[in-house]
Design an enzyme around this catalytic site. Structure first.
Site, short mmCIF file in Angstrom:
data_model
loop_
_atom_site.label_atom_id
_atom_site.label_comp_id
_atom_site.label_asym_id
_atom_site.label_seq_id
_atom_site.Cartn_x
_atom_site.Cartn_y
_atom_site.Cartn_z
N ASP A 296 -37.16 98.71 -86.10
CA ASP A 296 -38.53 99.06 -85.70
C ASP A 296 -39.31 97.75 -85.49
O ASP A 296 -38.73 96.74 -85.05
CB ASP A 296 -39.18 100.00 -86.74
CG ASP A 296 -40.25 100.88 -86.11
OD1 ASP A 296 -39.92 101.97 -85.61
OD2 ASP A 296 -41.42 100.44 -86.10
N ASP A 297 -40.61 97.74 -85.72
CA ASP A 297 -41.43 96.57 -85.43
C ASP A 297 -41.00 95.35 -86.26
O ASP A 297 -40.19 95.48 -87.19
CB ASP A 297 -42.91 96.92 -85.72
CG ASP A 297 -43.89 96.12 -84.90
OD1 ASP A 297 -45.06 96.53 -84.80
OD2 ASP A 297 -43.49 95.05 -84.36
N LYS B 118 -37.38 102.61 -78.82
CA LYS B 118 -38.62 103.28 -79.21
C LYS B 118 -39.74 102.45 -78.63
O LYS B 118 -39.87 101.25 -78.95
CB LYS B 118 -38.75 103.35 -80.73
CG LYS B 118 -40.13 103.76 -81.24
CD LYS B 118 -40.13 103.88 -82.74
CE LYS B 118 -41.53 104.06 -83.31
NZ LYS B 118 -41.47 104.17 -84.81
N ASP C 96 -43.61 101.91 -78.42
CA ASP C 96 -44.87 102.21 -79.07
C ASP C 96 -46.02 102.02 -78.08
O ASP C 96 -45.81 101.52 -76.96
CB ASP C 96 -45.02 101.28 -80.29
CG ASP C 96 -45.82 101.92 -81.40
OD1 ASP C 96 -45.70 101.45 -82.54
OD2 ASP C 96 -46.55 102.90 -81.14
N ASP D 127 -48.44 108.74 -87.81
CA ASP D 127 -47.28 108.27 -88.56
C ASP D 127 -47.12 109.05 -89.85
O ASP D 127 -48.11 109.34 -90.53
CB ASP D 127 -47.46 106.79 -88.95
CG ASP D 127 -47.45 105.88 -87.75
OD1 ASP D 127 -47.62 104.67 -87.95
OD2 ASP D 127 -47.26 106.39 -86.63
O1 LIG Z 1 -45.86 98.73 -86.14
C1 LIG Z 1 -45.03 99.82 -85.79
C2 LIG Z 1 -45.44 101.05 -86.57
C3 LIG Z 1 -44.34 102.13 -86.47
O2 LIG Z 1 -43.45 101.92 -85.40
C4 LIG Z 1 -44.95 103.50 -86.31
O3 LIG Z 1 -43.90 104.47 -86.20
C5 LIG Z 1 -45.73 103.50 -85.05
O4 LIG Z 1 -46.29 104.82 -84.84
C6 LIG Z 1 -46.86 102.50 -85.07
N1 LIG Z 1 -46.75 101.51 -86.12
C7 LIG Z 1 -47.89 101.02 -86.72
S1 LIG Z 1 -49.32 101.64 -86.38
N2 LIG Z 1 -47.73 99.99 -87.56
C8 LIG Z 1 -48.70 99.31 -88.24
C9 LIG Z 1 -49.66 99.96 -89.02
C10 LIG Z 1 -50.60 99.20 -89.71
C11 LIG Z 1 -50.55 97.83 -89.61
F1 LIG Z 1 -51.49 97.10 -90.28
C12 LIG Z 1 -49.61 97.18 -88.83
C13 LIG Z 1 -48.67 97.94 -88.14
#
Ligand SMILES: OC[C@@H]1[C@H](O)[C@H](O)[C@@H](O)CN1C(=S)Nc1ccc(F)cc1
Length: 387
Positions: free
Chosen positions: A61-62, A137, A139, A200
């Protein structure tokens, strides 16, 4: 999306809910977003029987990448946390008989602030294909929603142009949820193999109830757009984490089966309680989720703390159904329903079974009153097969 992929809802493991953006491999080497984490989870999918149960994708993921692109304008995996590179990781995952997923964002930056794909879609799609990636994926942070009807289909076309089959998950509608306009589910289903519709998931019963209620309301009739190659995605399975009771974990598994949802676990396969593992690997429930007709179930009754959902499944004329009790009044609820109350009809009589344990309830006509026992914050999952 008609690309031959996701003919049934995808199954696998996704890092975000449990591991988030933990990039501290110095002080937290076992839980940071690194090649080691994904190799370990791939190994466990095989070793612990998840692969045999159908779980196939290992998804990054991220937070996997560096904060800037290289001289060739390409995305770069963080060299400290992914020292062998994504190509090596995909080979490792492929050697396990599994598939690798990756994450990006149609925008200037990902939600955690890493480089996004805006203006670089062909470069990035080709990079993913060259790396041997099997799923993306995409976003939707850091981009005006007005650009999404262009960007999401365009990235799908860019992936297609690589000639590598890459399953495509879109967060597009999730960024329109609660907004003035309904998402264009027709366009979304044509462009994506699965799509996030809502917030989420977090590690709590409240979060799970919120998602179930959004899907039960089915605003815009998104349930009609689900089918082979195209799935509504209510987000990860949080079974095996901290926030759900045993009964609440059964609720999520049963509801994700009724909703024909992707089964992407967001948990730590190194620390799963036996009863959670049993829920995640329950063959009867997975069979309902993977039903070849791919018809998404719908909420047919909702009154106070009780709701009933039904889903048409094989063999022809059969239905899976769930009775969910949000109530917290200590004793298990004894609930009386006729199959006709649930909209189940067509045959003279049905064999009713309990899905999790396969136990027989009995053979009943659609007008027989049957009593079901449902625990507080629990579920009864049944199957009605024409006799
Ligand atoms: O960073 C990616 C993360 C996930 O992939 C979720 O599944 C996505 O719907 C969106 N997502 C989010 S909003 N992450 C996030 C949420 C709070 C933050 F401070 C930093 C990143």
């Amino acid at each position: 999306l008609n690309n031959g992929l996701a003919r049934t809802p995808p199954m696998g493991w996704l890092a975000w809910e449990r591991f988030r953006c933990d990039i501290d491999c110095k002080d937290d080497p076992d839980n940071c977003i690194s090649e080691k984490l994904f190799k370990t989870m791939g190994d466990l999918l095989v070793k612990e029987g998840y692969k045999d149960a159908g779980y196939e994708y290992v998804n990054i993921d991220d937070c996997w990448l560096t904060h800037s692109r290289n001289a060739k304008n390409q995305l770069v995996a963080d060299p400290t946390r992914f020292p062998s590179g994504i190509t090596n990781l995909s080979s490792y995952i492929h050697n396990l008989g599994l598939k690798l997923g990756i994450y990006e964002d149609f925008g200037t930056k990902t939600c955690a602030g890493y480089p996004g794909i805006l203006f670089q879609m062909d470069t990035d799609a080709q990079m993913f294909a060259d790396w041997g990636v099997d799923m993306l994926k995409l976003d939707g942070c850091n981009v005006p929603t007005e650009l999404m009807p262009y960007g999401y289909p365009e990235m799908g076309r860019a992936l297609n142009r690589t000639n590598r089959p890459i399953m495509y998950s879109c967060s597009w509608p999730a960024y329109l949820a609660g907004g003035p306009k309904l998402p264009d589910y027709q366009a979304i289903a044509q462009s994506c193999n699965l799509w996030r519709n809502y917030d989420d998931i977090q590690d709590s019963w409240d979060s799970l109830k919120g998602i179930i209620d959004f899907y039960g309301d089915d605003k815009g009739n998104f349930s009609m757009f689900a089918g082979p190659g195209a799935w509504n995605d209510p987000d990860m399975l949080i079974i095996g984490n901290y926030g759900l009771s045993y009964d609440q974990q059964r609720v999520q598994m049963a509801m994700w089966a009724i909703m024909a949802s992707p089964l992407l676990m967001g948990n730590d396969l190194r620390h799963i309680a036996p009863e959670s593992k049993a829920i995640l690997q329950n063959k009867n429930v997975i069979a309902i989720n993977q039903d070849p007709m791919g018809k998404m179930g719908k909420r047919v009754i909702k009154n106070n703390d009780i709701q009933v959902w039904t889903r048409p499944v094989m063999p022809t004329g059969s239905y899976a159904f769930t009775i969910v009790n949000y109530g917290v009044y200590g004793t298990p609820a004894k609930l009386n329903y006729k199959l006709s109350d649930m909209g189940i009809s067509g045959a003279k009589s049905y064999l009713i079974t309990e899905v999790f344990d396969g136990g027989k309830i009995g053979v009943h006509t659609t007008s027989d009153v049957v009593t079901y026992t449902v625990n507080p914050t629990g579920v009864f999952m049944g199957k009605a097969i024409p006799q």
